[in-house]
Design a protein around this motif. Structure first.
Motif, PDB file in Angstrom:
ATOM      1  N   ARG A  26      -1.001  -3.447  -1.398  1.00  0.00           N
ATOM      2  CA  ARG A  26      -1.008  -3.540   0.069  1.00  0.00           C
ATOM      3  C   ARG A  26      -0.254  -2.337   0.609  1.00  0.00           C
ATOM      4  N   ALA A  27      -0.976  -1.485   1.324  1.00  0.00           N
ATOM      5  CA  ALA A  27      -0.387  -0.250   1.827  1.00  0.00           C
ATOM      6  C   ALA A  27      -0.777  -0.050   3.285  1.00  0.00           C
ATOM      7  N   SER A  28      -0.154   0.936   3.899  1.00  0.00           N
ATOM      8  CA  SER A  28      -0.479   1.263   5.289  1.00  0.00           C
ATOM      9  C   SER A  28      -0.145   2.724   5.553  1.00  0.00           C
TER      10      SER A  28
ATOM     11  N   ASP B 264     -16.056  -1.951  -2.112  1.00  0.00           N
ATOM     12  CA  ASP B 264     -15.909  -3.365  -1.756  1.00  0.00           C
ATOM     13  C   ASP B 264     -14.519  -3.903  -2.081  1.00  0.00           C
ATOM     14  N   ASP B 265     -13.769  -3.171  -2.916  1.00  0.00           N
ATOM     15  CA  ASP B 265     -12.420  -3.593  -3.273  1.00  0.00           C
ATOM     16  C   ASP B 265     -11.360  -2.987  -2.355  1.00  0.00           C
ATOM     17  N   ILE B 266     -11.814  -2.330  -1.299  1.00  0.00           N
ATOM     18  CA  ILE B 266     -10.899  -1.773  -0.296  1.00  0.00           C
ATOM     19  C   ILE B 266     -11.162  -2.478   1.029  1.00  0.00           C
ATOM     20  N   SER B 267     -10.143  -3.087   1.596  1.00  0.00           N
ATOM     21  CA  SER B 267     -10.339  -3.838   2.841  1.00  0.00           C
ATOM     22  C   SER B 267      -9.193  -3.588   3.817  1.00  0.00           C
ATOM     23  N   THR B 268      -9.555  -3.434   5.086  1.00  0.00           N
ATOM     24  CA  THR B 268      -8.555  -3.289   6.151  1.00  0.00           C
ATOM     25  C   THR B 268      -7.937  -4.649   6.450  1.00  0.00           C
TER      26      THR B 268
ATOM     27  N   THR C 240      -3.573   8.383  12.061  1.00  0.00           N
ATOM     28  CA  THR C 240      -3.672   7.306  11.062  1.00  0.00           C
ATOM     29  C   THR C 240      -5.097   7.185  10.527  1.00  0.00           C
ATOM     30  N   SER C 241      -6.072   7.324  11.400  1.00  0.00           N
ATOM     31  CA  SER C 241      -7.466   7.214  10.962  1.00  0.00           C
ATOM     32  C   SER C 241      -7.813   8.291   9.950  1.00  0.00           C
ATOM     33  N   GLU C 242      -7.372   9.510  10.202  1.00  0.00           N
ATOM     34  CA  GLU C 242      -7.659  10.614   9.296  1.00  0.00           C
ATOM     35  C   GLU C 242      -7.022  10.394   7.925  1.00  0.00           C
ATOM     36  N   ARG C 243      -5.754   9.938   7.932  1.00  0.00           N
ATOM     37  CA  ARG C 243      -5.046   9.745   6.667  1.00  0.00           C
ATOM     38  C   ARG C 243      -5.632   8.586   5.867  1.00  0.00           C
ATOM     39  N   VAL C 244      -5.965   7.496   6.559  1.00  0.00           N
ATOM     40  CA  VAL C 244      -6.545   6.345   5.860  1.00  0.00           C
ATOM     41  C   VAL C 244      -7.910   6.704   5.286  1.00  0.00           C
TER      42      VAL C 244
ATOM     43  N   ASN D 171      -2.282   1.500  10.333  1.00  0.00           N
ATOM     44  CA  ASN D 171      -3.519   0.995   9.750  1.00  0.00           C
ATOM     45  C   ASN D 171      -3.187   0.499   8.336  1.00  0.00           C
ATOM     46  N   ALA D 172      -3.260  -0.808   8.150  1.00  0.00           N
ATOM     47  CA  ALA D 172      -2.907  -1.404   6.866  1.00  0.00           C
ATOM     48  C   ALA D 172      -4.171  -1.783   6.099  1.00  0.00           C
ATOM     49  N   PHE D 173      -4.115  -1.673   4.782  1.00  0.00           N
ATOM     50  CA  PHE D 173      -5.275  -1.971   3.950  1.00  0.00           C
ATOM     51  C   PHE D 173      -4.816  -2.516   2.602  1.00  0.00           C
ATOM     52  N   GLU D 174      -5.758  -3.137   1.919  1.00  0.00           N
ATOM     53  CA  GLU D 174      -5.496  -3.688   0.583  1.00  0.00           C
ATOM     54  C   GLU D 174      -6.518  -3.135  -0.393  1.00  0.00           C
ATOM     55  N   VAL D 175      -6.051  -2.807  -1.584  1.00  0.00           N
ATOM     56  CA  VAL D 175      -6.914  -2.239  -2.617  1.00  0.00           C
ATOM     57  C   VAL D 175      -6.764  -3.052  -3.897  1.00  0.00           C
ATOM     58  N   LYS D 176      -7.901  -3.411  -4.498  1.00  0.00           N
ATOM     59  CA  LYS D 176      -7.904  -4.055  -5.805  1.00  0.00           C
ATOM     60  C   LYS D 176      -8.255  -3.006  -6.852  1.00  0.00           C
TER      61      LYS D 176
END
Length: 243
Positions: free
Chosen positions: A62-64, A98-102, A79-83, A125-130
């Protein structure tokens, strides 16, 4: 006088018999043998526990990315550019999109010390990665940090077992065997035999080892990560008849 005596005696005996039947029908306390006489149902209630361990196969990150700018557009654009850079880097490295979700997007004004004057805006902008390959977890985490730059925030990392169904089955079996062993001991102690199962209730819990929290200052250097072992614990409450 003779008639009254003939009626009252059987009446008292009948009441006593009904009262005795009600009292002897109570269930036994957990972990104890139920008591009764005259063919009444006897039961024993026990709690068994089982535990198995397995190696995690997935890292959840879980990162942002945060940015502060004098205006709304500037903060959001940064933030949009970095994400987007992080997402592109992960996909290029083999992570399934599909393993990346906002998980969250926020924009808040920043105030001066007087609490009234707006000095800028903070966007996040926070997101989760599996990450499904354990051996790729450390490079992927370093990739998130380097792609996001100094705006990166690692909020949480945790290892999981994507499919723990077999571990749960094994823990459940161990818990039931433990319960049956306890029940058989109670039956033996009470001079009875274990009968059929009356009811079963269960609960389970998965415990993961703590995962170290990396810092963004580590840049693109490999991030030390150890998956350790996850523990699946199972508890089952079983009621048996005693014969």
């Amino acid at each position: 006088m003779g008639i009254a005596a003939r009626i009252s005696a059987p009446f008292v005996l009948l009441v006593a018999a009904v009262t005795t039947g009600v009292l002897s029908g109570c269930d036994a306390s957990p972990g104890q043998v139920g008591s009764g006489s005259g063919g009444e149902l006897r039961q024993v209630t026990v709690v068994g526990s089982g535990e198995v361990r397995g190696a995690p196969d997935t890292l959840n990150v879980r990162a942002s990315v945060e940015a502060v700018a004098p205006d709304v557009t500037g903060a959001m654009n940064q933030t949009s550019e970095r994400v987007q850079a992080v997402i592109n880097a992960l996909v290029d490295a083999g992570v399934d999109r599909d393993d990346i979700s906002t998980t969250n997007v926020s924009l808040q004004p920043q105030f001066a010390n007087d609490g009234n004057t707006i000095t800028g805006y903070r966007a996040s902008n926070a997101f989760e990665v599996k990450i499904r390959q354990v051996d790729a977890a450390s490079p992927a985490l370093a990739l998130i940090i380097s792609s996001g730059g100094n705006s990166t925030r690692i909020n949480n990392v945790s290892y999981t077992i994507e499919d723990d169904s077999q571990l749960v089955r094994d823990a459940r079996a161990r818990a039931f065997d433990d319960a049956r062993e306890r029940a058989e001991q109670y039956a033996e102690l009470s001079g009875l035999k274990l009968g059929k199962v009356v009811s079963i209730s269960e609960s389970s819990e998965t415990q993961a080892p703590p995962t170290p929290m990396p810092r963004a200052e580590m840049a693109a250097a490999p991030v030390p990560l150890e998956p350790g072992q996850q523990t699946v614990q199972f508890s089952v409450t079983v009621v048996w008849e005693l014969t």
